[in-house]
Write an enzyme that holds these catalytic residues in place. Sequence first.
Site, PDB file in Angstrom:
ATOM      1  N   ASP A   1       1.401   4.786   2.242  1.00 43.88           N
ATOM      2  CA  ASP A   1       0.990   5.447   3.478  1.00 43.88           C
ATOM      3  C   ASP A   1       1.422   6.910   3.457  1.00 43.88           C
ATOM      4  OD1 ASP A   1       0.365   2.769   4.867  1.00 43.88           O
ATOM      5  OD2 ASP A   1       2.479   2.534   4.356  1.00 43.88           O
TER       6      ASP A   1
ATOM      7  N   ASP B   1      -3.365   4.828   2.365  1.00 46.92           N
ATOM      8  CA  ASP B   1      -3.776   5.243   3.711  1.00 46.92           C
ATOM      9  C   ASP B   1      -3.373   6.688   3.950  1.00 46.92           C
ATOM     10  OD1 ASP B   1      -4.676   2.692   4.235  1.00 46.92           O
ATOM     11  OD2 ASP B   1      -2.900   2.086   5.379  1.00 46.92           O
TER      12      ASP B   1
ATOM     13  N   ASP C   1       0.860  -1.182   0.000  1.00 50.70           N
ATOM     14  CA  ASP C   1       0.000   0.000   0.000  1.00 50.70           C
ATOM     15  C   ASP C   1       0.900   1.236   0.000  1.00 50.70           C
ATOM     16  OD1 ASP C   1       1.104   0.236   2.506  1.00 50.70           O
ATOM     17  OD2 ASP C   1      -0.788   0.181   3.598  1.00 50.70           O
TER      18      ASP C   1
HETATM   19  N1  DCT Z   1       2.047   0.629  11.743  1.00 50.44           N
HETATM   20  C1  DCT Z   1       1.873   0.719  13.094  1.00 50.44           C
HETATM   21  N2  DCT Z   1       0.911  -0.025  13.682  1.00 50.44           N
HETATM   22  C2  DCT Z   1       0.115  -0.827  12.931  1.00 50.44           C
HETATM   23  C3  DCT Z   1       0.270  -0.907  11.542  1.00 50.44           C
HETATM   24  C4  DCT Z   1       1.250  -0.154  10.972  1.00 50.44           C
HETATM   25  O1  DCT Z   1       2.577   1.461  13.771  1.00 50.44           O
HETATM   26  N3  DCT Z   1      -0.814  -1.568  13.535  1.00 50.44           N
HETATM   27  C5  DCT Z   1       3.147   1.344  11.138  1.00 50.44           C
HETATM   28  C6  DCT Z   1       4.343   0.431  10.962  1.00 50.44           C
HETATM   29  C7  DCT Z   1       4.637   0.425   9.521  1.00 50.44           C
HETATM   30  C8  DCT Z   1       3.773   1.517   8.937  1.00 50.44           C
HETATM   31  O2  DCT Z   1       2.784   1.810   9.882  1.00 50.44           O
HETATM   32  C9  DCT Z   1       3.187   1.146   7.639  1.00 50.44           C
HETATM   33  O3  DCT Z   1       2.514  -0.093   7.722  1.00 50.44           O
HETATM   34  P1  DCT Z   1       2.449  -1.055   6.487  1.00 50.44           P
HETATM   35  O4  DCT Z   1       1.974  -0.329   5.291  1.00 50.44           O
HETATM   36  O5  DCT Z   1       1.680  -2.264   6.891  1.00 50.44           O
HETATM   37  O6  DCT Z   1       3.965  -1.522   6.333  1.00 50.44           O
HETATM   38  P2  DCT Z   1       5.064  -1.139   5.281  1.00 50.44           P
HETATM   39  O7  DCT Z   1       6.328  -1.196   6.038  1.00 50.44           O
HETATM   40  O8  DCT Z   1       4.721   0.111   4.587  1.00 50.44           O
HETATM   41  O9  DCT Z   1       5.042  -2.367   4.306  1.00 50.44           O
HETATM   42  P3  DCT Z   1       4.347  -2.527   2.874  1.00 50.44           P
HETATM   43  O10 DCT Z   1       5.427  -2.254   1.888  1.00 50.44           O
HETATM   44  O11 DCT Z   1       3.894  -3.941   2.829  1.00 50.44           O
HETATM   45  O12 DCT Z   1       3.211  -1.557   2.771  1.00 50.44           O
HETATM   46 MG    MG Z   2       2.891   0.430   3.550  1.00 53.81          MG
END
Ligand code: DCT
Ligand code: MG
Length: 403
Positions: free
Chosen positions: A234, A327, A232
């Site tokens: 962010d 997000d 995703d």
């Molecule tokens: N995060 C957090 N608590 C959560 C979920 C996420 O603090 N319950 C933080 C940690 C990583 C960040 O938000 C982004 O989450 P993801 O998009 O799930 O991880 P990513 O490292 O961006 O991995 P991806 O490349 O798969 O999106």
């Molecule tokens: Mg992410």
Amino acid sequence: CMEAGRPVDSEMKYRLMEQCQSPLNTPESEVPSCITRKVSQYSCQRKTTLNNYNKKFTDAFEIMAENYEFKENEIFCLEFLRAASLLKYLPFPVTRMKDIQGLPCIGDQVRDVIEEIIEEGESSRVKEVLNDERYKAFKQFTSVFGVGVKTSEKWYRMGLRTVEELKADKTLKLSKMQKAGFLYYEDLVSCVSKAEADAVTLIVKNTVSTFLPDALVTITGGFRRGKKMGHDIDFLITNPGPREDDELLHKVVDLWKKQGLLLYCDIIESTFVEEQLPSRKVDAMDNFQKCFTILKLYQPGVDNSSYNTSKKSDMAEIKDWKAIRVDLVITPFEQYAYALLGWTGSREFGRDLRRYASHERKMILDNHGLYDRRKRIFLKAGSEEEIFAHLGLDYVEPWERNA
Ligand code: DCT
Ligand code: MG
């Protein structure tokens, strides 16, 4: 393990790490002693880039961890995630058991898997998991947006096994999120590229600035850590100065809706209470206003091999867009640095920052702030550097947080 807060130790660690930045070409006996003597058990005291010399091992550990996650065995899940994180940090490929001597985060189960991979080239336990009916079904189910372990459990008990079976079962009661998850399944399982992330960044920045020209929009998550792929995208949004705008997020998504770019949207209103202590729950999310969306990203010429073949018409229509998970998180300006640190991840890095804060510093860290339990005060920070300084940690750059 490294002792917390002793400057001599951290200096020594850095010297050791610098010596070990490139794959080593030293005599056998020197390899482990150089790196294993002072490796911290906390990933926030290590610099972990995307240059992973031990993918063979870390992929295996992540499969084991995921299987334990599906079984809701948090202890074993974390054991494998921590080991994966540690091996991602090592600046050389592990080839002998001697290489991991003295390292933290290597429990018995992990050691067994490493040993088998060294000796046989693969792990029989990992192969068992990959062939396991329950693992395979959960892996498919949880790949659908909005489907977690609990829902997977329910569907598995009903005898369902594949995404195709889920799609065909018209009796399943699906949430709005899951319906979108099935509708855009193929696009969402194919990863988001850096180029797509850049294109979406432009859209987000443009839209936000039409309503709040001074707002700060920052990409976080994996892309901020330098990843070339993600599941995703962010974003953190904040408005410098005292002015807050609870309507911003609504205005942004309303405009996208009008432009036909919004495929799915779920706005979560802020639940933040001023006097509240930071959350003690290790993996708790935050209370910021946020929205989980699926955006329609037009990409002319990129995807003209895939067609929407409608049965009603003979015309094959070229699909020139891709559904992308985005997000958006809105933070008050004073909490921005904490939110940025939390949302940049990695998950493992964040987990260890919070564990380090509480176990080594008697502080409580979350995405809103840092509370010093001894002094009974919240510590203000205007940058991530200041947060590391409050914790007595050396600064770790975003691209070194790929633990
Ligand atoms: N995060 C957090 N608590 C959560 C979920 C996420 O603090 N319950 C933080 C940690 C990583 C960040 O938000 C982004 O989450 P993801 O998009 O799930 O991880 P990513 O490292 O961006 O991995 P991806 O490349 O798969 O999106
Ligand atoms: Mg992410």
